[in-house]
Design a protein around this motif. Sequence first.
Motif, PDB file in Angstrom:
ATOM      1  N   HIS A  93       0.825  -1.216   0.000  1.00 57.61           N
ATOM      2  CA  HIS A  93       0.000   0.000   0.000  1.00 57.61           C
ATOM      3  C   HIS A  93       0.862   1.271   0.000  1.00 57.61           C
ATOM      4  O   HIS A  93       0.466   2.285  -0.569  1.00 57.61           O
ATOM      5  CB  HIS A  93      -0.954   0.000   1.189  1.00 57.61           C
ATOM      6  N   GLU A  96       1.634   1.989  -3.600  1.00 53.81           N
ATOM      7  CA  GLU A  96       0.469   2.587  -4.275  1.00 53.81           C
ATOM      8  C   GLU A  96       0.297   4.050  -3.924  1.00 53.81           C
ATOM      9  O   GLU A  96      -0.150   4.852  -4.733  1.00 53.81           O
ATOM     10  CB  GLU A  96      -0.825   1.909  -3.798  1.00 53.81           C
ATOM     11  N   LEU A  97       0.593   4.375  -2.656  1.00 53.30           N
ATOM     12  CA  LEU A  97       0.346   5.729  -2.163  1.00 53.30           C
ATOM     13  C   LEU A  97       1.528   6.663  -2.424  1.00 53.30           C
ATOM     14  O   LEU A  97       1.482   7.821  -2.047  1.00 53.30           O
ATOM     15  CB  LEU A  97      -0.018   5.684  -0.673  1.00 53.30           C
ATOM     16  N   GLY A  98       2.601   6.157  -3.050  1.00 50.79           N
ATOM     17  CA  GLY A  98       3.616   7.065  -3.582  1.00 50.79           C
ATOM     18  C   GLY A  98       4.952   7.131  -2.867  1.00 50.79           C
ATOM     19  O   GLY A  98       5.780   7.978  -3.221  1.00 50.79           O
ATOM     20  N   ALA A 133       3.303  -3.795  -7.064  1.00 52.70           N
ATOM     21  CA  ALA A 133       2.395  -2.719  -6.626  1.00 52.70           C
ATOM     22  C   ALA A 133       2.605  -1.460  -7.468  1.00 52.70           C
ATOM     23  O   ALA A 133       1.644  -0.740  -7.769  1.00 52.70           O
ATOM     24  CB  ALA A 133       2.596  -2.418  -5.142  1.00 52.70           C
ATOM     25  N   SER A 137      -0.384   0.143  -9.738  1.00 49.45           N
ATOM     26  CA  SER A 137      -0.877   1.497  -9.441  1.00 49.45           C
ATOM     27  C   SER A 137      -0.429   2.518 -10.493  1.00 49.45           C
ATOM     28  O   SER A 137      -0.645   3.697 -10.326  1.00 49.45           O
ATOM     29  CB  SER A 137      -0.417   1.914  -8.047  1.00 49.45           C
TER      30      SER A 137
END
Lengths: 245, 245
Positions: A93, A96-98, A133, A137
């Motif tokens: 995650h 995905e969130l950078g 991931a 994403s």
Amino acid sequence: MQKYFITKENLLNRVILGDDAYQIQTVLRFKGGEKIMVSDSNKTYYAKINTVTKDEVTFEILEEKAGNTELPVFVSIFQGYPKGDKMEEIIKHGTELGAKEIVPTFMKRSIVKLEEKKIHSKLQRFRKIAKEAAEQSYRDSIPEIPSIPYLKTIDFSSFDVKIVCYEESAKNGELKAFKNIISNLSENMRVACVIGPEGGIDDAELEYLKAKGFIPCALGPRILRTETAVFYILSAISYEMELKK
Amino acid sequence: MQKYFITKENLLNRVILGDDAYQIQTVLRFKGGEKIMVSDSNKTYYAKINTVTKDEVTFEILEEKAGNTELPVFVSIFQGYPKGDKMEEIIKHGTELGAKEIVPTFMKRSIVKLEEKKIHSKLQRFRKIAKEAAEQSYRDSIPEIPSIPYLKTIDFSSFDVKIVCYEESAKNGELKAFKNIISNLSENMRVACVIGPEGGIDDAELEYLKAKGFIPCALGPRILRTETAVFYILSAISYEMELKK
């Protein structure tokens, strides 16, 4: 559309090899003609698959993909090594969130101990999770997972901004430090975020980090689990810097 | 400090019963004299344990706990029923991050089908996870998990603000809708957030929701997994409304 990160050399040769080729043939059952995205972690291209075998997929490039999906700041997450498979969840995650870099870090209250020979295979696995991931994403690059160090061996001198999540701040109703910092970030700044493992940051570690320039921050009034803190930090940075009114 | 949600009646009688009593005796090995927090989902108190058996723990109240750990808006998450144990992860972290209601929702692209008789036991399990996460994160109340409905049977008329996460918006570079909405929320508003399952929202579902007043929103330029979208939404609302500069 499926995205693949490949080496610069394979991009030049217009081939996808290894596990990715196997997945394209066996799982996706592509035959040729399908559109994909390929990236060398620098530029991303739309491409069309030409031939498929389980060892090698060839493609031709259609056009360069415009746009940028990277956070405008370089965020390194120094995550106190957690129990179970939480580190994998954080990498998945967090990618995905950078996050640009995720560093599983042994801290005083980390329960898990890894033998030297296990560290290599853990890192291999973590990097595979980050690659997948990043592909899913549509990231433009894969976060680095450089090593699994002890907190006190890390050199934080290259960072412009240093945050340590501290749940006692939440209990004491401190709700300004984090937003103050995040709302004043500018593009390309380097941000270090230290998050303790399940038991939290130890007092001596907190003092050590404060002496290195880290600011203790609460992430809202609720007490977050170690793996949830990462999601909060990265989501807040995205909301602050990437979304427009 | 351990927190326990108990019924109003048990609070009045100063007793903790059932699984919680068992945990206090067997897992925590409390003997009496330890401090805990107890809440009836209305008020929270500091309390001191008096006697411990595996069926019943008695306590006395020391003082009411000041402060509030609830998000200032009522956020309902309508989560497209996902695969595997992701629903549990969403309930756990969604509770920590302040959701007031989490509604696992069957949508067109939900793979999982539950028989009627399984729904009851699933709900029991989900509510237990929410209770434990609310205790751990020091929430003042436990999020409701009322049922597992089909999307089209849900009455959204009580909501002031309605958001549907739509990844095509992210692909098209739409980055304004979400922040526009969140930065204009005021206290006690009711916010409905619909998040599709793994395959996303189906076109007909999107049209249906738009007709009901839902605004399609991108959560940044990256494509988030279904379970990550919840974390982003709740973190952003907390950052916007709970943290101060």
